[in-house]
Design an enzyme around this catalytic site. Structure first.
Site, mmCIF file in Angstrom:
data_model
loop_
_atom_site.group_PDB
_atom_site.id
_atom_site.type_symbol
_atom_site.label_atom_id
_atom_site.label_comp_id
_atom_site.label_asym_id
_atom_site.label_seq_id
_atom_site.Cartn_x
_atom_site.Cartn_y
_atom_site.Cartn_z
ATOM 1 N N TYR A 85 -6.883 -4.861 -1.431
ATOM 2 C CA TYR A 85 -7.414 -3.664 -2.090
ATOM 3 C C TYR A 85 -6.505 -3.243 -3.249
ATOM 4 O O TYR A 85 -6.970 -2.964 -4.360
ATOM 5 C CB TYR A 85 -7.532 -2.536 -1.063
ATOM 6 N N LYS A 129 -7.277 -3.083 -7.327
ATOM 7 C CA LYS A 129 -7.165 -1.845 -8.085
ATOM 8 C C LYS A 129 -6.138 -1.943 -9.203
ATOM 9 O O LYS A 129 -6.273 -1.300 -10.237
ATOM 10 C CB LYS A 129 -6.839 -0.690 -7.133
#
Length: 378
Positions: free
Chosen positions: A259, A263
């Site tokens: 994740y 990002k």
């Protein structure tokens, strides 16, 4: 999605009241206008005003070695004023640079309002941040929603809101739907890359298929949609690309590595598109780019973990806190970087800290492996 630091315990109203004097001192110390004003009054101000300021301290703090202590206070005020002024100037220059080095609006003007001349594309608009943004933007523009999840009935009843069931991991499907959008509705001037997923496992617990899907949703789809809609924005000399990133853009958090990497990529894509628009594409100066970095918020990524999070002192904010800021940013046609809540902004520079200090702040030194964290049962 998530904060990059250890969870904070909720503060009681009584504790807030007790900390008010300290918070006031902190606020004053950070404001160069206030510290500079006090410095001026103590060094160059009228004698009677200077004496009125110092009088309450004559019988305590300044009763012994008063001149030396006053000199020390003046030195501290000078340092605080200089540091505060530098921080304010840095912040202003960053805002100017992020807005393509202009105070105004380069390129053609946007036409938001009752006539709804602009078209806003929002991925992941069926829930979370996207759900709130659909509601907000529907008052000012035509809204196109791309989402693999069913569209809520309350959103479908809004005027000039159109839903396309779309799996953003399927490039061919995305391209086909984008062509349909252009043919049926026209060229969008705002693209909000909002769709995102999280797994919450360690690298060794995550399968290759899960990891690939996450990157397709959280990052690859951004590239595909930008390629679809940016050319028309450049021709129109107006456009706004909004990237919903995360505070996870600034740190490699255990249990969230995939994740975080997605990002980080989203942040770099935002910054890189801004640079390409400024230096490579004719009409690129009219394209706004905004990256958004939420901390803990009540979205689908945290669904089912609310009680466990509360046990660790984490109380996610409502998604409207993010959507309202995005709406405001787009309507004023300004580029920028939004950290939500703003109090988290200081953490965006964490990667620039010494490695040893990062480890201490993130709890990597003394933290037990059975304490709170993703990649384990909450």
């Amino acid at each position: 999605m998530a904060s990059i630091t250890a969870p904070e315990k909720p503060v009681s109203p009584l504790a807030k009241i007790a900390s008010l004097p300290i918070d006031t001192v902190k606020y004053v110390a950070r404001e160069p206008v206030l510290t500079g004003g006090l410095l001026y009054l103590l060094t160059r101000g009228p004698p009677h005003i200077r004496e009125r300021i110092l009088q309450p301290f004559r019988n305590n703090l300044l009763s012994a070695n008063g001149a030396a202590r006053l000199a020390s206070l003046i030195t501290i005020l000078k340092l605080l004023t200089a540091w505060g002024a530098v921080k304010k100037a840095n912040k202003a220059l960053n805002r100017l640079a992020l807005n393509n080095w202009t105070l105004g609006r380069p390129g053609a003007s946007f036409r938001f309002g009752n006539t709804k001349e602009e078209i806003v594309v929002i991925t992941g608009g069926s829930s979370g941040f996207g759900y709130e943004m659909v509601k907000g933007f529907s008052k000012y523009a035509r809204v196109i929603v791309l989402d693999v999840s069913p569209f809520p009935a309350e959103l479908s009843r809004l005027s000039d809101v159109h839903y396309y069931r779309c799996d953003v991991t399927d490039n061919a499907q995305v391209q086909s739907i984008c062509e349909d959008i252009r043919r049926t509705h026209g060229d969008p001037s705002v693209l909000i890359n909002n769709a995102g997923i999280g797994i919450g496992k360690t690298v060794l617990e995550t399968s290759n298929e899960e990891c690939e899907k996450l990157f397709k949703v959280n990052l690859i789809s951004h590239f595909v949609l930008i390629r679809e809609f940016l050319p028309a924005m450049l021709r129109m000399r107006k456009g706004h690309i909004v990237t919903i990133a995360s505070m996870a853009s600034f740190v490699a958090a255990p249990g969230l590595l995939d994740y975080c990497c997605s990002k980080v990529g989203a942040l770099y894509l935002n910054d890189g598109i801004r640079a390409e628009c400024l230096s490579r594409y004719p009409g690129g100066e009219g394209i706004c780019t905004t990256s958004v970095h939420p901390s803990w918020h009540s979205t689908g990524i945290l669904k089912g973990q609310e009680d466990a999070l509360k046990k660790h002192g984490i109380h996610p904010d409502p998604p409207s806190n993010v959507s309202n800021l995005v709406l405001k940013q787009v309507l004023k046609a300004k580029s920028g970087r939004l950290v939500v809540p703003a109090s988290e902004e200081g953490k965006t520079g964490l990667r620039g800290y010494p490695v040893w200090l990062q480890d201490v702040l993130l709890g990597n030194v003394f933290k037990r492996k059975d304490e709170f964290g993703f990649g384990k049962n909450l």
